[in-house]
Design a protein around this motif. Structure first.
Motif, short mmCIF file in Angstrom:
data_model
loop_
_atom_site.label_atom_id
_atom_site.label_comp_id
_atom_site.label_asym_id
_atom_site.label_seq_id
_atom_site.Cartn_x
_atom_site.Cartn_y
_atom_site.Cartn_z
N HIS B 81 -46.30 32.49 54.03
CA HIS B 81 -46.32 33.65 53.15
C HIS B 81 -47.02 34.83 53.82
N SER B 254 -46.11 28.84 49.25
CA SER B 254 -45.01 29.17 50.16
C SER B 254 -44.81 28.05 51.16
N SER B 263 -38.87 31.45 47.02
CA SER B 263 -40.23 31.97 47.12
C SER B 263 -40.91 31.98 45.76
N GLU B 268 -42.26 38.16 48.94
CA GLU B 268 -41.91 37.26 50.04
C GLU B 268 -40.40 37.30 50.28
#
Lengths: 314, 314
Positions: B81, B254, B263, B268
């Motif tokens: 992430h 993530s 996500s 993201e």
């Protein structure tokens, strides 16, 4: 009106109203300052009407006026300080016209004479003399003009800092956690009217006298904030409601003529030394060191009382 | 053991113990979760001994299990992430092996079905699905190994974010204030044993199912944290005591295979789009949009219940 909190074995202590000479007090009609702030419009007149102060004020029982708060947001509103700090921390933050602000630990404010526990002398232990305000409930989206009326109390704060951790934390973009242990507060929270015309344009226009181990270290005046407290409050409230009892700080009080009047933190002096001589010469605090901070009115009065405490090993 | 808080007109609500099937509850022997956490060793056995659940659990009365906390510290423990976020926010933070962490607003946690008030649709309204832990009192200097025993409860959190403000705030070095309005919590705070072997190495190894306006958006698993929760707690406690009831978040859940599983936040996905196509195509949330988040065990159970709420204009 000046308010203090005495220790009584509970986390929030007990609220008292302080006599004009600061030596006596009277019980307040609500138990804690937090509760007073939550119902300020109803409680303030009763607090202000108190004129008999039957109890001696025991300095050893003084907690911070607000021993813990739901929120502590600290600004950095003095431009002369910010520029030097960037140098000494080795950071080059992007410039902004908005107020600078971080959220810090608020579950503990040290009382004015408490020993301040630090884990390690090598972390760059530093004081930061500041002024602050405490608001009642501020709705999201409140303007700076409207925020002024939400500033119910003014306080004096030492925002303890660990400089060796500050630069690295800034560089992550996440701001400070480890670099900012709990702050201290001076004995008395005061209504803005106590400051007379030295409360103006949302600024605390008092000299902040800072003594480190008995030597004068700084005497900067609180006036030249780039943004007034009402603007800091509005900034904080842009995307959130502020609960009653939120504390908002000015950041280290600093004046452009710091070479003459000194500084409110060691890091600023080190920044001056770097600029002037190429290297920082003043060391940070050691265990056992004391710092005293007292905001002084033009007539010599110290409305907040003094912070006077030592750093000890945790 | 699973705990919930019901609204009763007070800021902290009233604590209940939830039945295994999540449809009924029993009064707790202490009024609030905060008080339970302050005396956990004494209270937990009594909470755990409750086996009769005489009251139906009314979903409309559910507050966040901890409706306000003295401290909320959020990490960013998923490397897949972090790398994308740097791209989408346009920042190039200095790399560190230490956990990333900021302090956020803790005076309010939205309940799982509360409308979420946002001031402006143009600020990049985004959800962030996370797991979190709640600790009892953690002394300054506690090691990661010792921190594990202080993790008393596990929670599921939506860390609401305003992305248009996030990048500029990171660049100041002060971290986020305006970019981080209050978070939401799923209905139930659970003891780690409720997660069986899906609580391991200080990690919540559950899939976090995220649905945006009824469509599956992500199903990342909580396992691949770069630092476990015990390490986040130790990081937070390096220079401060943590009071009981401190909440510590994982950051957006993530997984490296986010192209397949999706996500836990819009930013993201936008980062993936930037990498793959050169521009972000997925817009942020609009007023009236809903998000649902539910952590799911391998056997299909949802120990935290679900967050399911809409964004509204403040």
């Amino acid at each position: 009106m000046r308010l203090a909190t005495l220790r009584n074995g509970t986390p929030d202590g007990v609220l008292v109203v302080v006599s004009p000479d600061g030596t006596a007090c009277a019980p307040a009609p609500v138990p804690t300052l937090q509760q007073a702030l939550e119902q300020w419009a109803a409680v303030a007149p009763a607090l202000g009407a108190i004129s008999a102060f039957p109890l001696p004020l025991d300095p050893d029982r003084l907690a911070a006026p607000l021993p813990r708060a739901w929120q502590w947001l600290d600004g950095s509103a003095y431009a002369s300080h910010g520029a030097l700090m960037d140098k000494v921390l080795g950071v080059t933050p992007v410039k902004t016209d908005l107020p600078l602000m971080y959220q810090g630990v608020s579950d503990t404010f040290y009382g004015p004479h408490d020993d301040v526990r630090m884990p390690d002398e090598t972390l760059g232990i530093d004081f930061e003399g500041e002024f602050g305000v405490i608001v009642d409930a501020v709705p999201m989206g409140t303007t700076a003009a409207a925020a002024l009326a939400h500033i119910r109390l003014v306080v004096q704060i030492n925002d303890w800092s660990l400089r060796a951790l500050a630069g690295p934390e800034m560089k992550t973009g996440f701001g400070w956690v480890q670099a900012k242990p709990p702050c201290s507060m001076a004995p008395f929270a005061v209504t803005p009217d106590e400051l007379g015309d030295q409360w103006r344009d949302g600024r605390v226009c008092l000299d902040l006298l800072v003594d480190w181990n008995g030597r004068r270290f700084g005497a900067a005046n609180g006036e030249p904030m780039g943004h007034g407290f009402h603007e800091l409050v509005a900034h904080a409230a842009r995307t959130r409601d502020l609960v009653a009892g939120t504390v908002i700080g000015s950041g280290t009080v600093s004046n452009p003529n710091f070479r003459e009047i000194g500084s409110s933190c060691i890091a600023e002096r080190r920044g001056i030394e770097v600029v002037d001589t190429g290297e920082a010469r003043t060391a940070f605090m050691r265990f056992g060191d004391r710092v005293r901070m007292e905001g002084r009115m033009a007539d010599g009065r110290a409305p907040f009382g003094a912070i006077d405490q030592q750093v000890v090993r945790a």
